[in-house]
Design a protein around this motif. Structure first.
Motif, short mmCIF file in Angstrom:
data_model
loop_
_atom_site.label_atom_id
_atom_site.label_comp_id
_atom_site.label_asym_id
_atom_site.label_seq_id
_atom_site.Cartn_x
_atom_site.Cartn_y
_atom_site.Cartn_z
N ARG A 18 -5.16 -1.15 -0.89
CA ARG A 18 -5.25 -1.24 -1.55
C ARG A 18 -3.79 -0.34 -2.38
NH1 ARG A 18 -8.95 -3.03 -5.55
NH2 ARG A 18 -7.19 -4.04 -7.04
N VAL A 19 -2.48 -0.86 -2.81
CA VAL A 19 -1.61 0.16 -3.56
C VAL A 19 -1.11 -1.34 -5.05
CG1 VAL A 19 0.87 0.40 -3.76
CG2 VAL A 19 -0.25 0.90 -2.04
N LEU A 20 -1.45 -0.58 -6.23
CA LEU A 20 -1.25 -1.19 -7.36
C LEU A 20 0.34 -0.78 -7.92
CD1 LEU A 20 -4.42 -2.25 -6.76
CD2 LEU A 20 -4.82 -1.84 -9.32
N MET A 21 1.06 -2.26 -8.41
CA MET A 21 2.68 -1.42 -9.43
C MET A 21 2.36 -1.34 -10.57
SD MET A 21 5.43 -0.30 -9.00
CE MET A 21 6.73 -0.69 -10.39
N PHE A 22 2.75 -0.34 -11.28
CA PHE A 22 2.12 -0.45 -12.54
C PHE A 22 3.75 -0.22 -13.26
CE2 PHE A 22 -2.22 -0.12 -12.17
CZ PHE A 22 -2.68 0.12 -13.44
N ARG A 39 5.04 7.34 1.22
CA ARG A 39 4.30 7.08 3.24
C ARG A 39 2.98 7.52 2.87
NH1 ARG A 39 7.09 10.65 7.68
NH2 ARG A 39 5.20 10.15 9.26
N PHE A 40 2.73 8.72 1.70
CA PHE A 40 1.68 9.14 1.78
C PHE A 40 0.30 7.94 1.17
CE2 PHE A 40 -2.23 10.94 -1.55
CZ PHE A 40 -2.76 11.79 -0.06
N ALA A 41 1.38 7.28 0.46
CA ALA A 41 -0.09 5.78 -0.61
C ALA A 41 0.06 5.22 0.52
CB ALA A 41 1.10 5.38 -1.69
N LYS A 42 1.14 4.74 1.47
CA LYS A 42 0.64 3.52 2.83
C LYS A 42 0.03 4.47 3.82
CE LYS A 42 3.71 1.17 6.14
NZ LYS A 42 5.01 1.44 6.08
N ASP A 43 -0.40 5.08 4.15
CA ASP A 43 -0.99 6.41 5.00
C ASP A 43 -2.66 5.61 4.68
OD1 ASP A 43 1.44 6.57 6.80
OD2 ASP A 43 0.85 8.42 6.01
N ARG A 47 -10.41 2.46 -1.33
CA ARG A 47 -9.19 3.23 -1.34
C ARG A 47 -7.74 2.42 -1.74
NH1 ARG A 47 -10.39 4.94 3.84
NH2 ARG A 47 -8.15 4.17 4.98
N VAL A 48 -6.87 3.20 -3.04
CA VAL A 48 -6.54 2.22 -4.03
C VAL A 48 -5.78 3.23 -4.66
CG1 VAL A 48 -6.15 1.02 -6.06
CG2 VAL A 48 -7.95 0.75 -4.84
N THR A 49 -4.28 3.51 -4.28
CA THR A 49 -3.10 3.63 -4.76
C THR A 49 -2.15 3.66 -5.96
OG1 THR A 49 -2.97 5.21 -3.43
CG2 THR A 49 -1.33 5.46 -4.22
N ILE A 52 -0.59 -4.24 -14.66
CA ILE A 52 -0.30 -4.19 -13.19
C ILE A 52 0.47 -5.63 -13.11
CG2 ILE A 52 -1.24 -5.14 -11.02
CD1 ILE A 52 -3.93 -3.56 -12.03
N VAL A 53 2.04 -5.42 -12.64
CA VAL A 53 2.90 -6.69 -11.80
C VAL A 53 2.31 -6.43 -10.62
CG1 VAL A 53 3.87 -5.97 -13.55
CG2 VAL A 53 4.86 -4.77 -11.27
N GLU A 54 2.01 -5.90 -9.38
CA GLU A 54 1.74 -6.46 -8.44
C GLU A 54 0.55 -5.76 -7.42
OE1 GLU A 54 4.59 -7.98 -4.42
OE2 GLU A 54 5.26 -6.59 -6.27
N ASP A 55 -0.11 -6.22 -6.62
CA ASP A 55 -1.72 -5.60 -6.32
C ASP A 55 -1.66 -6.29 -4.93
OD1 ASP A 55 -4.24 -4.93 -5.77
OD2 ASP A 55 -4.74 -6.06 -7.25
N GLY A 56 -1.74 -5.71 -3.97
CA GLY A 56 -1.92 -5.94 -2.21
C GLY A 56 -1.93 -4.16 -1.59
N PRO A 57 -1.91 -5.42 -0.77
CA PRO A 57 -2.25 -4.12 0.43
C PRO A 57 -0.86 -3.73 0.77
CG PRO A 57 -2.22 -6.26 2.01
CD PRO A 57 -2.14 -6.69 0.50
N PRO A 58 -0.98 -2.06 1.33
CA PRO A 58 0.33 -1.44 1.78
C PRO A 58 1.88 -1.85 2.28
CG PRO A 58 -1.71 -0.29 2.46
CD PRO A 58 -2.07 -1.06 1.65
N GLU A 59 1.26 -2.64 3.37
CA GLU A 59 2.10 -3.78 4.51
C GLU A 59 2.89 -4.21 3.59
OE1 GLU A 59 -1.49 -3.89 5.54
OE2 GLU A 59 -1.52 -1.83 6.19
#
Length: 253
Positions: free
Chosen positions: A216-220, A208-212, A29-31, A225-232
């Motif tokens: 992985r979360v990708l910052m565009f 909050r929804f993305a974190k839940d 699940r990737v946001t 992509i400037v950052e890629d990592g777990p939501p925590e």
């Protein structure tokens, strides 16, 4: 399950995606987060074949989506190939896009019957199961105009799941809802995300929804992509200055 390899997408002189490389593993699940215009929704539109890549390739479940092989070279895929790969993918849009002339039951069953060849009786049985799951078991014969925005979005979710996709794309699915309806739809999507092995790719401004829901979360930003990592890590200790600026702006809004 999804792989972008040096994907470029241009609209005229505007470059929206810049040699984008990223992947989503089966069941992951990737946001995607980032400012408006950074290219997030374009990624979903490319996967749904609503847009074509300018260059680069996209694979879905090990098969090239945008191209097919002809001898030793890749050529743009024809419509038959696109339809075959697209059956693996479901999408829930910002706007509900329900057919106003059809009742809820037909909105859910029409695609499985026409595109997958599912017998209508079987499709209707599945639709009733999905309506039960999304809390609308009593609305099967209603038309969309008689439903609230939150109910219409629940029908749209059921419609996407009726195709039994391997990949589910979510594009700002609560942005068109009144604030009091958002949490109900998000709770439903959390339940869906945490059951089974569905691969999920989500675009949202709801942090909050993305974190839940995310592995992985990708910052565009500006098509990259400037950052890629777990939501925590992304939401607690982002390493990139652009991520910190974006989250501060969104969370303070």
């Amino acid at each position: 399950m999804i792989r972008f390899d040096k994907v470029v997408k241009r609209f005229g002189d505007l470059t929206v995606l810049r040699e984008l490389d990223f992947h989503v593993r089966p069941g992951e699940r990737v946001t995607l987060i980032g400012p408006s215009g950074s290219g997030k929704t374009t990624i979903l539109r490319l996967l749904m074949t609503l847009e074509r890549v300018t260059s680069g390739t996209i694979d879905v479940d090990g098969q090239c989506l945008s191209h097919t092989k002809r001898g030793d070279r890749l050529v743009p895929a024809d419509e038959r190939h696109l339809r075959r790969i697209r059956k693996k993918i479901g999408m829930v849009f910002q706007q509900f896009n329900l057919f106003p002339n059809m009742n809820v039951l037909r909105n859910i069953t029409e695609a499985p019957v026409r595109s997958l060849g599912v017998p209508r009786e079987q499709a209707e049985e599945k639709a009733h199961e999905l309506l039960e799951m999304v809390g609308l078991a009593d609305k099967a014969l209603e038309h969309p105009s008689r439903l609230s925005g939150g109910q219409q979005q629940r029908v749209a979710i059921a419609r996407a799941l009726a195709m039994e996709p391997e990949v589910l794309l979510l594009d700002e699915v609560t942005s068109a809802l009144d604030p009091e309806l958002v949490s109900g739809v998000q709770d439903l999507l959390r339940d869906i995300a945490h059951r089974g092995d569905l691969t999920l790719l989500c675009v949202t401004h709801e942090m909050r929804f993305a974190k839940d829901i995310s592995h992985r979360v990708l910052m565009f930003d500006q098509g990259r992509i400037v950052e890629d990592g777990p939501p925590e890590q992304i939401f607690s200790e982002p390493t990139h200055q652009r991520t910190r600026e974006f989250l501060q702006a969104v969370l303070d809004a």
